[in-house]
Design an enzyme around this catalytic site. Sequence first.
Site, short mmCIF file in Angstrom:
data_model
loop_
_atom_site.label_atom_id
_atom_site.label_comp_id
_atom_site.label_asym_id
_atom_site.label_seq_id
_atom_site.Cartn_x
_atom_site.Cartn_y
_atom_site.Cartn_z
N ASP A 160 4.03 -1.77 5.45
CA ASP A 160 4.87 -2.62 6.30
C ASP A 160 6.15 -3.01 5.55
O ASP A 160 7.24 -3.02 6.12
CB ASP A 160 4.08 -3.88 6.71
CG ASP A 160 2.70 -3.51 7.24
OD1 ASP A 160 2.64 -2.80 8.24
OD2 ASP A 160 1.69 -3.89 6.61
N HIS A 188 -2.06 -7.28 8.26
CA HIS A 188 -1.58 -5.91 8.55
C HIS A 188 -1.98 -5.58 9.99
O HIS A 188 -2.98 -4.93 10.25
CB HIS A 188 -2.17 -4.88 7.58
CG HIS A 188 -1.83 -3.47 8.01
ND1 HIS A 188 -0.55 -2.98 7.97
CD2 HIS A 188 -2.59 -2.48 8.51
CE1 HIS A 188 -0.54 -1.74 8.43
NE2 HIS A 188 -1.77 -1.42 8.78
P1 NAD Z 1 -9.51 9.57 8.63
O1 NAD Z 1 -10.43 9.34 9.79
O2 NAD Z 1 -8.69 10.81 8.55
O3 NAD Z 1 -10.37 9.51 7.30
C1 NAD Z 1 -11.31 8.51 7.04
C2 NAD Z 1 -12.35 9.12 6.12
O4 NAD Z 1 -13.23 8.08 5.75
C3 NAD Z 1 -13.19 10.22 6.78
O5 NAD Z 1 -13.16 11.38 5.98
C4 NAD Z 1 -14.60 9.60 6.84
O6 NAD Z 1 -15.61 10.55 6.65
C5 NAD Z 1 -14.53 8.62 5.66
N1 NAD Z 1 -15.51 7.55 5.70
C6 NAD Z 1 -16.01 6.90 6.79
N2 NAD Z 1 -16.96 6.03 6.41
C7 NAD Z 1 -17.04 6.11 5.07
C8 NAD Z 1 -17.85 5.47 4.10
N3 NAD Z 1 -18.78 4.57 4.45
N4 NAD Z 1 -17.69 5.81 2.81
C9 NAD Z 1 -16.80 6.74 2.44
N5 NAD Z 1 -16.00 7.41 3.31
C10 NAD Z 1 -16.12 7.08 4.60
O7 NAD Z 1 -8.60 8.27 8.54
P2 NAD Z 1 -7.24 8.08 7.73
O8 NAD Z 1 -6.10 8.49 8.58
O9 NAD Z 1 -7.38 8.63 6.37
O10 NAD Z 1 -7.18 6.47 7.71
C11 NAD Z 1 -8.13 5.73 6.99
C12 NAD Z 1 -8.00 4.25 7.30
O11 NAD Z 1 -6.75 3.75 6.85
C13 NAD Z 1 -8.08 3.91 8.78
O12 NAD Z 1 -8.86 2.73 8.92
C14 NAD Z 1 -6.64 3.61 9.14
O13 NAD Z 1 -6.56 2.77 10.27
C15 NAD Z 1 -6.20 2.93 7.89
N6 NAD Z 1 -4.75 2.83 7.69
C16 NAD Z 1 -4.30 1.68 7.10
C17 NAD Z 1 -2.95 1.52 6.84
C18 NAD Z 1 -2.42 0.28 6.18
O14 NAD Z 1 -1.18 0.16 6.09
N7 NAD Z 1 -3.21 -0.65 5.70
C19 NAD Z 1 -2.06 2.54 7.22
C20 NAD Z 1 -2.56 3.70 7.81
C21 NAD Z 1 -3.92 3.83 8.03
C1 LMR Z 2 -0.43 1.86 10.29
O1 LMR Z 2 0.12 0.78 10.08
O2 LMR Z 2 0.19 2.94 10.32
C2 LMR Z 2 -1.91 1.91 10.58
O3 LMR Z 2 -2.53 0.74 10.08
C3 LMR Z 2 -2.17 2.08 12.04
C4 LMR Z 2 -3.63 2.24 12.35
O4 LMR Z 2 -4.10 1.54 13.26
O5 LMR Z 2 -4.30 3.07 11.69
#
Ligand code: NAD
Ligand code: LMR
Length: 329
Positions: A160, A188
């Site tokens: 962010d 977030h």
């Molecule tokens: P994704 O679905 O591509 O990958 C998630 C992975 O986590 C998968 O491979 C899944 O098998 C694994 N997983 C699920 N449960 C698990 C466990 N108990 N132990 C270990 N691994 C486990 O998702 P992504 O695009 O990589 O995003 C991951 C997370 O990050 C999501 O929750 C997304 O919303 C979040 N995110 C946060 C921000 C932020 O700014 N804070 C930004 C983008 C995404």
């Molecule tokens: C982001 O800010 O890009 C993500 O947290 C959005 C989401 O819900 O995975």
Amino acid sequence: MTRTPVNVTVTGAAGQIGYALLFRIASGHLLGADVPVNLRLLEITPALKAAEGTAMELDDCAFPLLNSIEISDDPNVAFDGANVALLVGARPRTKGMERGDLLEANGGIFKPQGKAINDNAADDIKVLVVGNPANTNALIAQAAAPDVPAERFTAMTRLDHNRALSQLAKKTGASVSDIKRLTIWGNHSATQYPDIFHAEIAGKNAAEVVSDQAWLADDFIPTVAKRGAAIIEARGASSAASAANAAIDHVHTWVNGTADGDWTSMGIPSDGSYGVPEGLISSFPVTTKDGKYEIVQGLEINEFSRARIDASVQELTEEREAVRGLGLI
Ligand code: NAD
Ligand code: LMR
């Protein structure tokens, strides 16, 4: 290699963010160009094979700093001796899922991981939670790790922060490196508050440089706060490379320090500063030095900012009540 390798655990290693993150950790961007790393990848059992594929690719890069890679579906193994833990894997919200269901499903992930960190990680463990809802997942993991100092659990709002830098640079024609002291407050989520009132652009107050209250309220703040949803809409998947980049920035700054005269934004346990209830994991302006962070104190919060900080903090308070009600903290 002369330095002792640092153990870095990444959960959700086979996911999108994992794929964008691991190669940068292994090439030295997380901790520094002279710091070797042992990578520990945690995945759920059905994704172990995909994680092995990524590990093969990591091998094929012949990164000089990559000392070893271990893959496991057991948190006790993956967090054994961990110095840095990046909790990326989370349960995404699926159709028809209520917020309470999402929090409960993530409790099933972050509670055991917090306990495994408590029981197995190194004494200097630093935790960054990326998986959403990041602030409250960090709270759940922290509550399950009573022997780890509470301040070691942090949540990612650096994406962010970077989004806000970029939008402000575009509006003013400045370079991102000319912008200092920007703050993301709160959660977030779409309630977060990107604050430019204390920011400086090439030494001038950013709010005065912009001097366009309508742009601030109707364009800048919603663009930054809803950027995650806009990326999902455009890509059909949530941000991955930019999220991985922000995770690298968060840990790098935590370990290596903020520049003089600048600060960053991190989701950290509140000490009550700026009226944020103690213990909530909320985003604040922080400086970092020698692996520790401190909340920037003494900023004047105007009415415009106060209302927005309070709204986001209220959402965090409700999330905390919800996970408390579920017995997760
Ligand atoms: P994704 O679905 O591509 O990958 C998630 C992975 O986590 C998968 O491979 C899944 O098998 C694994 N997983 C699920 N449960 C698990 C466990 N108990 N132990 C270990 N691994 C486990 O998702 P992504 O695009 O990589 O995003 C991951 C997370 O990050 C999501 O929750 C997304 O919303 C979040 N995110 C946060 C921000 C932020 O700014 N804070 C930004 C983008 C995404
Ligand atoms: C982001 O800010 O890009 C993500 O947290 C959005 C989401 O819900 O995975």
